[in-house]
Design a protein around this motif. Structure first.
Motif, PDB file in Angstrom:
ATOM      1  N   LEU A   8       0.825  -1.205   0.035  1.00 22.17           N
ATOM      2  CA  LEU A   8       0.115  -0.089   0.136  1.00 22.17           C
ATOM      3  C   LEU A   8       0.935   1.124   0.112  1.00 22.17           C
ATOM      4  CD1 LEU A   8      -2.762   1.163   0.013  1.00 22.17           C
ATOM      5  CD2 LEU A   8      -2.666   0.976   2.439  1.00 22.17           C
ATOM      6  N   GLY A   9       2.080   1.144   0.789  1.00 20.04           N
ATOM      7  CA  GLY A   9       2.866   2.532   0.874  1.00 20.04           C
ATOM      8  C   GLY A   9       3.501   2.758  -0.602  1.00 20.04           C
ATOM      9  N   TRP A  10       4.045   1.460  -1.162  1.00 19.61           N
ATOM     10  CA  TRP A  10       4.605   1.772  -2.492  1.00 19.61           C
ATOM     11  C   TRP A  10       3.594   2.297  -3.617  1.00 19.61           C
ATOM     12  CZ3 TRP A  10       9.283   2.601  -3.723  1.00 19.61           C
ATOM     13  CH2 TRP A  10      10.347   2.120  -2.770  1.00 19.61           C
ATOM     14  N   ALA A  11       2.274   1.646  -3.451  1.00 19.22           N
ATOM     15  CA  ALA A  11       1.169   2.019  -4.231  1.00 19.22           C
ATOM     16  C   ALA A  11       0.793   3.611  -4.225  1.00 19.22           C
ATOM     17  CB  ALA A  11       0.125   1.418  -4.217  1.00 19.22           C
ATOM     18  N   PHE A  12       0.977   4.104  -3.131  1.00 21.10           N
ATOM     19  CA  PHE A  12       0.894   5.549  -2.660  1.00 21.10           C
ATOM     20  C   PHE A  12       1.890   6.433  -3.357  1.00 21.10           C
ATOM     21  CE2 PHE A  12       0.999   9.123   0.169  1.00 21.10           C
ATOM     22  CZ  PHE A  12      -0.273   9.784  -0.080  1.00 21.10           C
ATOM     23  N   PHE A  17       3.904   9.605  -7.762  1.00 25.23           N
ATOM     24  CA  PHE A  17       4.887  10.268  -9.119  1.00 25.23           C
ATOM     25  C   PHE A  17       3.753  10.082 -10.383  1.00 25.23           C
ATOM     26  CE2 PHE A  17       8.369   8.413  -6.854  1.00 25.23           C
ATOM     27  CZ  PHE A  17       8.997   9.225  -6.645  1.00 25.23           C
ATOM     28  N   VAL A  18       2.976   9.446 -10.506  1.00 25.18           N
ATOM     29  CA  VAL A  18       2.066   9.250 -11.613  1.00 25.18           C
ATOM     30  C   VAL A  18       1.196  10.619 -11.770  1.00 25.18           C
ATOM     31  CG1 VAL A  18      -0.075   7.955 -12.844  1.00 25.18           C
ATOM     32  CG2 VAL A  18       1.928   6.932 -12.129  1.00 25.18           C
ATOM     33  N   ALA A  25      -1.799  16.273  -7.732  1.00 22.15           N
ATOM     34  CA  ALA A  25      -0.856  15.711  -6.493  1.00 22.15           C
ATOM     35  C   ALA A  25      -2.043  15.142  -5.411  1.00 22.15           C
ATOM     36  CB  ALA A  25      -0.199  16.787  -6.065  1.00 22.15           C
ATOM     37  N   TRP A  26      -1.391  14.769  -4.594  1.00 25.65           N
ATOM     38  CA  TRP A  26      -2.287  14.380  -3.403  1.00 25.65           C
ATOM     39  C   TRP A  26      -2.180  15.977  -2.569  1.00 25.65           C
ATOM     40  CZ3 TRP A  26      -4.163   9.748  -3.766  1.00 25.65           C
ATOM     41  CH2 TRP A  26      -3.554   8.615  -4.354  1.00 25.65           C
ATOM     42  N   VAL A  27      -3.528  16.208  -2.101  1.00 23.72           N
ATOM     43  CA  VAL A  27      -3.687  17.441  -1.477  1.00 23.72           C
ATOM     44  C   VAL A  27      -4.373  17.027  -0.240  1.00 23.72           C
ATOM     45  CG1 VAL A  27      -3.609  18.735  -3.392  1.00 23.72           C
ATOM     46  CG2 VAL A  27      -5.864  17.780  -2.974  1.00 23.72           C
ATOM     47  N   LYS A  28      -4.543  17.846   0.834  1.00 21.45           N
ATOM     48  CA  LYS A  28      -5.326  17.665   1.998  1.00 21.45           C
ATOM     49  C   LYS A  28      -6.836  18.123   1.562  1.00 21.45           C
ATOM     50  CE  LYS A  28      -5.493  19.224   6.695  1.00 21.45           C
ATOM     51  NZ  LYS A  28      -5.259  20.194   7.818  1.00 21.45           N
TER      52      LYS A  28
END
Length: 90
Positions: A8-12, A17-18, A25-28
């Motif tokens: 799960l960490g690597w997928a995150f 990156f993708v 991007a990941w945002v709050k």
């Protein structure tokens, strides 16, 4: 379980990156947690966080404030201040 957490960490990380390569991007998320948003939205959130840090750094309390001293120590502090004033060194 450890393999699932690692996967799960690597997928995150790989997902980040993708997303970054396509302008996201990941945002709050305002409702809590994280979500996917644009890079501009992420940069705006970082700017807001920086501004809040600057505001809170300017509001630091002095090292010792009289109202925050407990009653037992307050009498000692007042006595010491009076002695210093009477001796002329304050």
């Amino acid at each position: 379980i450890s393999q699932a957490v690692t996967t799960l960490g690597w997928a995150f990380v790989i997902g980040g990156f993708v997303l970054n390569s396509v302008g996201f991007a990941w945002v709050k998320d305002p409702s809590g947690g994280i979500g996917i948003g644009s890079l501009d939205e992420r940069d705006f959130q970082r700017e807001i966080i920086r501004e809040r840090r600057k505001d809170t750094e300017g509001e630091k309390k002095p090292p010792l404030a009289a109202p925050e001293i407990d009653i037992a120590n307050k009498a000692q502090v007042v006595s010491w201040v009076e002695k210093q004033q009477n001796s002329g060194s304050a």
